[in-house]
Design an enzyme around this catalytic site. Structure first.
Site, PDB file in Angstrom:
ATOM      1  CB  SER A   1      -0.963  -0.041   1.194  1.00 50.30           C
ATOM      2  OG  SER A   1      -1.999   0.902   1.041  1.00 50.30           O
TER       3      SER A   1
ATOM      4  CG  ASP B   1      -6.674  -2.517  -3.984  1.00 51.32           C
ATOM      5  OD1 ASP B   1      -7.394  -2.027  -3.098  1.00 51.32           O
ATOM      6  OD2 ASP B   1      -5.437  -2.464  -3.950  1.00 51.32           O
TER       7      ASP B   1
ATOM      8  CG  HIS C   1      -5.647  -2.572   0.029  1.00 48.63           C
ATOM      9  ND1 HIS C   1      -4.923  -2.055  -1.017  1.00 48.63           N
ATOM     10  CD2 HIS C   1      -5.071  -2.068   1.158  1.00 48.63           C
ATOM     11  CE1 HIS C   1      -3.961  -1.266  -0.558  1.00 48.63           C
ATOM     12  NE2 HIS C   1      -4.024  -1.268   0.754  1.00 48.63           N
TER      13      HIS C   1
END
Length: 802
Positions: free
Chosen positions: A664, A737, A771
């Site tokens: 991330s 995601d 994610h």
């Protein structure tokens, strides 16, 4: 010759379908180790529920049908979120007798969640999810048997799944129609999807899975419209009419409901919790007693982290009285920079809700919540996110007096006093417990950051002197935190204790009698292959003098003098600070037992690497008129150089064979370091955002918009410097995601940009992953890819191959 070149280019650029692969056996074994059970204790500390779960689900399970609507991911077959973690078995333990008991009546192939004790703690409820339905079960502690109590399947989309009303009554949302009745999509659309704005300022963040068409609107309405149901010992009674519940909360006296119901028009710009809504008080038949507020869509919220929607917010019941609704509203039209002494006001409205709201108090910062104690005491929280400030105040409901107890930077971990210990009041609500004749609070800090590392503590907070007096602190050489306070006056506690060599387990402690601690669990080490590795907390400085830390793992039997420096894997996640002193604080504990997470780098200590996890990457404002990101790249470089130099100085790390990685925002950091430095041999970037023009209304802790700071957005975007990325870069992204800002297109476009400029880059898209990743085959393949990249470009960097 031309043909040879053409074939070579084709081999380099062709999309590859290589099938699933697995990493070395040592890495596979660590990933698939059986997870340690979670536990839940009753408030008396007489019973413990042990909750066991399996390792990761298969990708086939992730591939089940899924709707992505209004920020929700829905399994259309069972009216439940499509991505959940489940419990697969329960074991009850009588802590006094030390006996364990299986639970009878559990559903076959159980996928359980939302475990909650009844008010009298003689029962435990849980949700069980199947392919076609969601059911509610209750475990009777006396018989140790689970029984299904619902007749109509539950709906888990939006709002709470269920609440205990009393010892025999449960409140939940049920479906209206079977999944087979869902709207069918016509091949011929009703018309184009149209959005417009008529001159209003309405900035929106880059949310995922939004409503995009009239058909999406129909699906959202179908799957979220529910019926509230009251269940008394298996007998169901409907409450009110069907509605789309964003939330429902039972009053302390259990006579009213505070509901937030969503209504049309549905927004195409924000998720469901930002839709137009009505906040109301109803009785238990569903009759509306009072409409508290009509809320507009949050797409009208102004940008800026201390700005809020110009509408009431933070609705709740006051916990220490029978039925009083509390909420706040902005006094500055939601724009914090407006010049005013007070920015928020907090209101209350008492039953029977026929009068006008009364003003409880006003706040000079943004109101951030309240914790209730009694008729003379509550704690009020305020914040300024842009300045990273937080304030805690004492509020007297009887007099209206608001007195500041402490102010600190939210990033100042050393001066965090902890959280006040709560007890259940006569309404069964958790309220703050005052001690020593109501002059002090008992505070529990489960982290306990200090210059010696994390050392959790219990303290008495003196309300007169506004100081903490620590009465118990974790012993150095261990990491032990208080998970439950069973008796505030006698200081009977349950703690979770661990060390580098001791697996985390739970203990019963008595700080007054100081009798021997009693072990409550005996969980075994799930990672015996890690025995013998070493772990230490590194302390070092970067060029401007800021202290940094990292967790260094070295292989079993490694000797720096004999074996020489190792290839290095650094893993990091940047954080912004307004204070250099806060940035320099030590975080974490070297005494924690090494637990393995799929996303971490510890696996590679088994492959002969020096692993520096939690490598500190602070980004600090250099003056009061500057923002941390004003020199983001330079600070990343200083952080990385300092870590590499420290490892080289110790003789454990080969500075010419170092990889950097992150997930991330850590992936964003990785790409930037590869674009702007030559410090690394390779990078691993997972699920990152690389083009900040695609997050134009702010990102992470950056509140300036693209149009306010276009040069900053360009300078911080590694996509802008893709032509400079020549260090081998492995990009990994979940193809589904769901995180705002990290759309898969971010990795796709960076891959194309680096490839287009002749860089060495590989892009792996993991099927069905969000994610965070979950599928077993995907995780094993991810670890395979990372290991192969490190072996080729870091460990064996000097070995040439074609």
């Amino acid at each position: 010759m031309l043909l040879l070149i053409t074939v070579f280019i084709f081999k380099v650029c062709i999309a590859q379908d290589e099938g699933y692969k697995t990493p070395p056996a040592a890495i596979t074994e660590l990933l698939l180790a059986k997870p340690t059970p979670a536990v839940s204790f009753n408030e008396k500390g007489t019973w413990m529920l042990q909750m066991e779960r399996n390792s990761y689900p298969s990708v086939e399970e992730l591939a089940q049908p899924e709707l992505k609507i209004a920020g929700q991911r829905i399994n259309p077959n069972n009216f439940a979120p499509s991505r959940q973690n489940f419990i697969n078995n329960f074991i009850l333990k009588d802590l006094k007798a030390g006996k364990e008991y299986p639970v009878a009546g559990l559903p076959a192939n159980m996928l359980a969640g939302s475990v909650r004790w009844s008010p009298d703690e003689k029962k435990i409820a849980f949700i069980n999810t199947t392919n076609k339905s969601v059911d509610l079960y209750v475990i009777d502690l006396a018989t140790r048997k689970a029984t299904k109590v619902n007749k109509q399947s539950l709906n888990l989309i939006l709002a709470d799944d269920y609440v205990w009303m009393d010892d025999n009554t449960l409140l939940y949302k049920s479906i209206l129609l079977p999944a087979s009745a869902a709207p069918v999509k016509s091949l011929m659309p009703a018309g184009p999807a149209i959005q417009e704005n008529l001159g209003k300022v309405a900035p929106s963040r880059t949310y995922q899975d939004l409503i995009r068409s009239p058909y999406d609107e129909k699906l959202f309405e179908f799957y979220t419209t529910t019926q509230l149901v009251k269940n008394i010992n298996g007998v169901e009674t409907k409450i009110g009419k069907p509605a789309i519940y964003a939330s429902y909360m039972l009053s302390p006296d259990k006579k009213y409901l505070l509901t937030r119901t969503i209504h049309k028009p549905f927004s195409y710009l924000v998720p469901a919790y930002g839709f137009n809504a009505t906040v109301s008080v109803t009785d238990l038949t569903g009759k509306v007693i009072k409409v508290i507020a009509e809320l507009p869509s949050s797409e009208l919220s102004p940008s800026g982290y201390d700005n809020v929607l110009n509408a009431p917010r933070a609705f709740e019941w006051r916990d220490d009285v029978a039925a009083t609704v509390v909420w706040c509203a902005p006094l500055d039209s939601g724009i914090y920079k407006s010049k005013t002494d007070f920015h928020d006001v907090v209101y209350a409205l008492n039953a029977p809700f026929t009068g006008e709201p009364s003003t409880l108090f006003k706040t000079s910062w943004r109101y951030a919540g309240i914790s209730w104690g009694n008729d003379k005491f509550a704690l009020v929280r305020e914040r300024l996110q842009s300045k990273q400030n937080t304030r805690l105040s004492r509020y007297n409901p009887a007099t209206g007096q608001l007195e500041t107890l402490l102010e600190r930077n939210a990033t100042d971990a050393y001066n965090d006093p902890g959280n006040p210990v709560t007890v259940k009041n006569s309404y069964g609500r958790s309220v703050i417990k005052l001690i020593d004749n109501d002059t002090k609070l008992l505070m529990n800090n489960q982290v306990g950051s200090s210059p010696k590392g994390d050392l959790p503590f219990i303290a008495r907070f003196n309300l007169a002197t506004k100081k903490n007096e620590i009465i118990w602190r974790c012993q150095e050489g261990w990491f032990e935190m208080v998970t439950d306070v069973l008796d505030v006056d006698k200081l009977v506690l349950i703690t979770r204790r661990e060390s580098q060599k001791e697996m985390p387990n739970y203990y019963l402690r008595n700080l007054v009698l100081r009798i021997a601690d009693r072990p409550l669990t005996t969980f075994a080490n799930p990672y015996p292959s890690l025995d013998g590795i070493t772990r230490q907390k590194l302390l070092y400085k970067r060029a401007d003098g800021i202290d940094l830390t990292g967790d260094l793992y070295l292989p079993k039997n490694y000797d720096a003098k004999k074996d020489g420096p190792l290839p290095v894997l650094m893993w990091a996640y940047p954080r912004e600070f307004n204070s250099a002193a806060d940035a320099a604080q030590i975080r974490g504990s070297k005494e924690k037992f090494t637990m393995v997470s799929y996303g971490g780098p510890v696996f590679w200590v088994t492959q002969g690497y020096a692993v520096l996890d939690n490598t500190e990457m602070p980004v600090v404002a250099t003056s009061e008129d500057k923002k941390p990101n004003d020199n983001f790249i330079d600070q990343l470089r200083m952080n990385a150089e300092a870590a590499i130099n420290k490892l080289a100085e110790m003789g454990v790390g080969d500075k010419d064979r170092v990889a950097i990685g992150g997930h991330s925002y850590g992936a964003f950091m990785t790409a930037n370091l590869l674009a702007h430095t030559n410090l690394f041999k390779a990078g691993i970037a997972r699920s990152g955002a690389y083009n900040r023009s695609l997050t134009p209304f702010g990102f992470q802790n950056e509140e300036r918009t693209y149009w306010q700071a276009p040069e900053l957005y360009a300078a911080m975007s590694p996509f802008s410097y893709a032509d400079k990325i020549k260090t081998p870069l492995l990009l990994i992204h979940g193809e589904m995601d769901d995180n705002p800002g990290t759309f898969p297109i971010q990795s796709e476009r960076l891959f194309n940009a680096v490839k287009g400029h002749g860089g060495t880059v590989r892009f792996v898209s993991l099927p069905y992953e969000a994610h965070g990743y979950r599928g077993k085959e995907n995780l094993l393949h991810m670890l395979y890819e990372q290991n192969a990249w490190l072996e080729k470009y870091v460990k064996n960097a000097d070995k040439k191959s074609f």
